[in-house]
Design a protein around this motif. Structure first.
Motif, short mmCIF file in Angstrom:
data_model
loop_
_atom_site.label_atom_id
_atom_site.label_comp_id
_atom_site.label_asym_id
_atom_site.label_seq_id
_atom_site.Cartn_x
_atom_site.Cartn_y
_atom_site.Cartn_z
N GLU A 219 49.40 49.09 35.78
CA GLU A 219 50.18 47.98 35.25
C GLU A 219 51.24 47.52 36.24
O GLU A 219 51.47 46.32 36.41
CB GLU A 219 50.83 48.38 33.92
N SER B 89 51.01 47.77 39.46
CA SER B 89 50.28 47.09 40.54
C SER B 89 49.98 45.64 40.17
O SER B 89 50.18 44.71 40.96
CB SER B 89 48.98 47.84 40.86
N LYS B 90 49.50 45.44 38.92
CA LYS B 90 49.20 44.08 38.46
C LYS B 90 50.46 43.24 38.37
O LYS B 90 50.44 42.04 38.67
CB LYS B 90 48.50 44.15 37.10
N ALA C 241 51.31 42.01 41.75
CA ALA C 241 50.45 40.87 42.08
C ALA C 241 50.91 39.62 41.35
O ALA C 241 50.90 38.51 41.91
CB ALA C 241 49.00 41.18 41.73
N TYR C 242 51.37 39.80 40.11
CA TYR C 242 51.80 38.64 39.32
C TYR C 242 53.02 37.97 39.92
O TYR C 242 53.21 36.75 39.75
CB TYR C 242 52.09 39.07 37.88
N LYS D 163 45.82 38.10 31.17
CA LYS D 163 44.97 39.18 31.67
C LYS D 163 45.78 40.28 32.35
O LYS D 163 45.44 41.47 32.27
CB LYS D 163 43.95 38.63 32.67
N MET D 164 46.87 39.91 33.04
CA MET D 164 47.62 40.87 33.84
C MET D 164 48.85 41.41 33.14
O MET D 164 49.60 42.20 33.71
CB MET D 164 48.01 40.23 35.18
N LYS E 90 44.36 40.55 45.62
CA LYS E 90 43.21 40.96 44.82
C LYS E 90 43.21 42.48 44.62
O LYS E 90 42.87 42.97 43.54
CB LYS E 90 41.92 40.53 45.50
N MET F 32 45.54 43.37 41.97
CA MET F 32 45.11 42.92 40.65
C MET F 32 44.14 43.89 39.99
O MET F 32 43.85 43.79 38.79
CB MET F 32 44.45 41.54 40.76
N GLY F 33 43.60 44.85 40.74
CA GLY F 33 42.65 45.80 40.17
C GLY F 33 41.36 45.13 39.78
O GLY F 33 40.74 44.41 40.56
N ILE G 275 41.00 42.74 37.60
CA ILE G 275 41.18 41.36 37.18
C ILE G 275 40.73 40.42 38.30
O ILE G 275 41.07 40.61 39.47
CB ILE G 275 42.67 41.06 36.85
#
Length: 496
Positions: free
Chosen positions: A285, A287-288, A291-292, A426-427, A489, A492-493, A495
């Protein structure tokens, strides 16, 4: 209210009245949102013109830009407490009804003479719009049998059309009345529109889902006490501060606009920082969320330029664009209808293109779409440099320049905005699932706040140097995101 007689999608026996195959409640919410957007976009079309007009407030362009940017920033900033009220205090349905009444009261205040009434009305419209925006989409979701209901996506598409119909008609109607009959008559017409929306919302409330009347997580008595105490403390601090400033004789409008604009930057940063510091989030989470941050920063830059369609471009059109067709002069506020009609025309095209490319295995990734949206909005301001230069000698430029600029901005919006909404859901970390949509709206707040601060600093956003700088910033931000797409990317894992 259009409806058709079809069998209920849930399988109930006998014919059931539906709205284009959807629950009847969608018609109620469609019309409520349409009239609210009618009032909002009508207000947005008139506001900067009224602020600079000799018969209006007669302000300079930077101040008018700052006030309009602050207004737009507040609408999206107030969506956060609006969602909180719906979740914890009133429930979505009651919040929407109260919000519509607040918007109507705000426009009625704007329709009355006097500077104090004007700014009070402006605050009420922003507050009501923020409260309504955060809850009415939730009510659309309540009409369906969970996230897997096959009608759900189509229902939101119909609802989205209501937004753009209201946005398209408003400048044509409210703009014409405001510019040709009287500014305050235009504001009054917006109040009538919101009043119609509220009346039908109350009259056809029986078609809404019972879930919309529920308070999902009501405040406990202890929580109510804490909220009330904190609210009163901040209110007292503000009253003392502005009392001192007022009695000292140094009060100006900037004492209000600058702190509010600054909050539009501070709050988004604080919210994201709080999430990043949360030790309860898993490594995936976090990590995402990292990215967000890329998407959020990109969206803030995008909205900084995009929303200048209602400020910088609108004020440029007022006096520097030839708004005559075959000798007939049309109100410059009509230019604000170009974007919504382009959205309605191009959205199905983009939906078809993404499906076509997906079948071919060539659909661009989320990060590539974001990068493309940023580059396109940057290109729109590169295009803006051409009419801006041509008009420097006092020559009126063709209105088609603005249509081309809005075309680039609309294509950029269709690449970035729907994707941004999707990637946000999604994230989102599980703990913040219900809050992340408000975080996405904060990107709009941040972008508009930057525009407001630049204007407060005295920057003329209709100067070629400033426009070129913004164009370069957006384009290079798009290039940077594309270059680092593999890194994003990876963060985002799973996603995509």
């Amino acid at each position: 209210m259009a409806s058709s007689l079809t069998k209920d999608a849930a399988g109930n026996s006998g014919p059931q009245k539906t709205f284009f195959g959807h629950p009847r409640g969608l018609a109620t919410l469609f019309l409520t949102e349409m009239w609210e957007r009618f009032s909002y976009y009508g207000m947005r079309a008139l506001l900067p013109l009224y602020l600079v007009a000799p018969g209006g407030l007669g302000l300079d362009v930077p101040t008018a830009t700052a006030i309009t940017s602050l207004y737009m920033a507040l609408v999206y900033l107030l969506a956060l407490p609006g969602g909180w009220f719906g979740d914890r205090y009133w429930g979505p349905r009651k919040t929407v009804a109260i919000a519509a009444g607040v918007v109507m009261a705000g426009h009625l205040s704007l329709a009355l003479p006097g500077t104090v009434m004007f700014y009070f009305g402006l605050l009420l419209v922003a507050l009501g719009s923020g409260l309504l925006k955060a809850n009415i989409s939730t009510m659309v979701g309540h009409l369906y049998d969970g996230p897997n209901d096959p009608r759900r996506d189509g229902g939101f598409t119909v609802f989205y059309m209501g937004i753009n119909i209201g946005a398209f008609v408003a400048p044509l109607v409210i703009g014409t009345v405001g510019q040709n009959v009287g500014w305050h008559w235009g504001f009054a017409l917006a109040a009538i529109g919101m009043g119609l929306g509220l009346l039908q919302f109350l009259a056809f409330g029986r078609d809404l889902s019972p879930r919309s009347s529920e308070v999902p997580k009501p405040l406990t008595a202890a929580e109510r006490t804490v909220v009330l105490r904190k609210g009163l403390i901040w209110l007292l601090i503000a009253a003392v501060f502005y009392g001192v400033v007022g009695f000292s004789g140094s009060f100006t409008l900037s004492w209000v606009t600058i702190p509010l604009i600054a909050l539009g930057l501070i709050i988004p940063v604080a919210v994201l920082a709080r999430m990043k510091r949360d030790k309860e989030l898993t490594g995936a989470e976090q990590s995402k969320l990292t990215a967000y941050l890329w998407f959020f920063a990109a969206a803030a830059i995008f909205w900084m330029i995009y929303d200048q369609g209602a400020t910088t471009l609108a004020l440029f059109a007022d006096g520097k664009v030839d708004n005559q067709v075959l000798g007939w002069e049309f109100p410059v506020s009509w230019f604000q209808s170009v974007n919504p009609i382009l959205v309605m025309a191009l959205a199905p095209v983009f939906a078809w293109i993404w499906l076509y490319l997906n079948r071919k295995g060539k659909e661009p990734s989320t990060i590539a779409k974001f990068a493309g949206g940023l580059m396109l909005v940057g290109i729109s301001f590169f295009v803006f440099l051409l009419p801006l230069t041509d008009s420097s000698g006092g020559t009126l430029v063709s209105p088609w320049w603005l249509v081309v600029i809005y075309f680039f901005q609309t294509t950029a919006e269709l690449m970035l905005s729907p994707v941004g909404l999707s990637v946000t859901t999604k994230m989102a970390p599980a703990k913040y699932a219900s809050q992340m949509m408000g975080v996405w709206f904060l990107a709009v707040t941040a972008g508009d706040s930057v525009t407001g601060l630049l204007s407060e600093a005295g920057a003329d956003l209709n100067r070629t140097g400033v426009v070129a700088l913004e164009a370069v910033l957006a384009f290079l931000a798009g290039v940077a995101i594309f270059m680092y797409r593999r890194k994003v990317k990876a963060l985002m894992g799973e996603i995509r």
